[in-house]
Design an enzyme around this catalytic site. Structure first.
Site, PDB file in Angstrom:
ATOM      1  N   LYS A 178       0.843  -1.201   0.000  1.00  0.00           N
ATOM      2  CA  LYS A 178       0.000   0.000   0.000  1.00  0.00           C
ATOM      3  C   LYS A 178       0.878   1.251   0.000  1.00  0.00           C
ATOM      4  O   LYS A 178       1.901   1.291   0.703  1.00  0.00           O
ATOM      5  CB  LYS A 178      -0.899  -0.033   1.240  1.00  0.00           C
ATOM      6  CG  LYS A 178      -1.949   1.071   1.330  1.00  0.00           C
ATOM      7  CD  LYS A 178      -2.815   0.859   2.573  1.00  0.00           C
ATOM      8  CE  LYS A 178      -3.915   1.909   2.716  1.00  0.00           C
ATOM      9  NZ  LYS A 178      -4.757   1.692   3.915  1.00  0.00           N
ATOM     10  N   SER A 222      -9.734   1.765   2.982  1.00  0.00           N
ATOM     11  CA  SER A 222      -8.857   2.508   2.103  1.00  0.00           C
ATOM     12  C   SER A 222      -7.828   1.652   1.362  1.00  0.00           C
ATOM     13  O   SER A 222      -7.253   2.121   0.389  1.00  0.00           O
ATOM     14  CB  SER A 222      -8.129   3.594   2.894  1.00  0.00           C
ATOM     15  OG  SER A 222      -7.273   3.010   3.855  1.00  0.00           O
ATOM     16  N   SER A 262      -9.826  -0.593   7.160  1.00  0.00           N
ATOM     17  CA  SER A 262      -9.255  -0.435   5.819  1.00  0.00           C
ATOM     18  C   SER A 262      -8.572  -1.659   5.225  1.00  0.00           C
ATOM     19  O   SER A 262      -8.254  -1.657   4.037  1.00  0.00           O
ATOM     20  CB  SER A 262      -8.279   0.743   5.792  1.00  0.00           C
ATOM     21  OG  SER A 262      -9.001   1.936   5.657  1.00  0.00           O
TER      22      SER A 262
END
Ligand code: GLN
Length: 459
Positions: A54, A129, A153
């Site tokens: 990420k 997210s 997330s």
């Protein structure tokens, strides 16, 4: 690694899971791994496995944008501890995946790079997210991925993309090198195709770290692997406050079917109560923005990221932050600053901390009766792009089942449990602190029983 890079390239125009590929570095690392393996010197059982990371986790030499304009050109000067550990174990880093700006969101739409799309249906969001990481794993452009989870997330996008998302106990994994959102809630964790994959990656990245004093050593009985094969004697609790109005009926049906399956496998099912569950989201939306407002104060255009020049210092701060942050980030910085300000601190922040304590007690009481809690991961399946972008509250409600876990620092995992209207549904399992093994044992038994091959999008 080459196969993953090929899929990523083919899928890029459709899903946009990645914001940057590290093709040259990845192929180089894969070559080295091949050489080690052929000489019998593999660094770990995952040596050579390609992983996506990420884009709010630092990989030295690669951009780390947190999907924000303010960090668009920022290059990570060092490796996050989880990345150091992955490299030491021979894992290959494929590239950086998309997210909501500074991990604030549930749909991966607030990214300065544009949205990621769900591989099951490109008109829909992948959740967030960590939407890029979940998408990469679901579309098979990575074997596993790292995400971060402050309020859901990792678990929510994993649920919406039909893969396994594991949020570790607060303190199991070092946060050093992850761009902080809310420090008392943030954890880095793995997203995998299977429970075993996610667990294996957690074993690589976990452990104490002198650079994050909250990251502690685990005892032998807190290890991740070695879960029991049978569910005989395992008590699973269904929090009654979670199975109420607001949840999509078909989702509830899928989750209840999974519960039946677990019962067939020998688990004992019990209803439990988390009386303060209703207040968790409200407390989260005070505590999280308060910590956000403090953590993001460092982005002032002086030391990090891009600067918009003003006539004086204050002007420079204003312009830099006004132009560098997107609207959701600005909203949270303002809410948090307000909640912490003199005169309001007691009414909001302090009150939220008291609620946090009550919620922790609820979970402690429930875990006196059961070993694992089971809930849906998300009240809805993946929604259409743009559907919730104008309504922050609707977006916040997507986290209603995942947020309490962060508030208390517990481990949670989302496991695919079927489909509704052709879209994946996830169920969430929650354990006592550092008892990941127990929830993963339940998740693994379920996955084995239903067969994971059902859960692949036809790309
Ligand atoms: N969707 C939640 C939020 O917007 C959680 C985000 C996260 O876990 N990073 O705050």
């Amino acid at each position: 690694t080459q196969a993953c890079l090929d899929v990523a390239q083919k899928q890029a125009p459709r899903t946009a899971a990645y914001v940057a590929m590290a093709e040259r570095e990845a192929l180089f690392a894969a070559d080295e791994s091949d050489r080690r393996r052929s000489s019998g010197g593999a660094l770990s059982f995952l040596d050579g496995v390609p992983i996506a990371v990420k884009d709010n986790i630092m990989v030295a030499g690669l951009n780390c944008t947190a999907a924000s304009n303010i960090l668009r050109h920022y290059v990570a000067p060092y490796d996050a501890t989880v990345v150091t550990k992955m490299k030491a174990a021979g894992l290959v880093i494929l590239g950086k995946t998309n997210l909501d700006e500074f991990a604030m969101g549930s749909s991966t739409e607030t990214s300065c790079h544009g949205p990621t799309r769900n591989p099951w249906d490109e008109a829909r969001v992948p959740g967030g997210s960590s939407g890029g990481s979940a998408t990469a794993v679901a579309e098979r452009s990575a074997f596993a991925a790292l995400g971060t989870d402050t309020g859901g997330s990792i678990r929510q996008p994993a649920g919406l993309c039909g893969v396994v998302g594991l949020k570790p106990t607060y303190g199991r994994v070092s946060r050093y090198g992850a761009i902080a959102m809310a420090s008392s809630l943030d954890q880095i964790g793995p997203i995998g195709r299977t429970v075993a994959d996610a667990a294996a990656l957690l074993e690589i990245i976990e452990g104490p770290d002198g650079l994050d004093s909250n990251a502690v050593a685990t005892t032998p009985d807190q290890r991740v692997s070695g879960w029991p094969e049978s569910l005989k004697g395992v008590r699973i609790g269904l929090p009654k406050e979670y199975f109420v109005a607001g949840m999509d009926e078909e989702i509830e049906g899928r989750v209840r079917k999974a519960v039946e399956k677990l019962e067939e496998l020998g688990a004992e099912i019990k209803e439990v109560s988390l009386p303060h569950a209703d207040f968790a989201l409200a407390a989260y939306y005070i505590i999280m923005p308060s910590e956000v407002s403090a953590n993001l104060a460092r982005f002032d255009g002086i030391r990090y990221g891009s600067r918009a020049k003003g006539d004086n210092l204050i002007e420079t701060y204003r312009k830099t932050r006004g132009q560098g942050f997107g609207s959701e980030v600005r909203r949270r910085v303002m809410l948090g600053t307000y909640a912490l300000s003199s005169g309001y601190y007691d009414a909001y922040y302090l009150q939220a901390l008291k609620v946090r304590r009550l919620i922790a007690q609820d979970f402690a009481d429930a875990f006196n009766e059961v070993d694992v809690l089971l809930t849906p991961t998300s009240p809805v399946v993946a929604w259409k792009l743009g559907e919730k972008t104008e309504d922050p509250l609707a977006m916040y409600l997507a986290d209603i089942y995942t947020v309490p876990v962060n508030i208390v620092g517990l481990p949670g995992v989302s496991v695919p449990c079927g489909q509704v209207q052709g879209l994946p549904v996830g169920m969430q399992l929650i354990s006592r602190p550092f008892e990941e093994r127990v929830m993963l044992g339940v998740a693994n038994a379920y996955e084995k029983a239903v067969g994971r091959l059902e859960f692949i999008p036809s790309i």
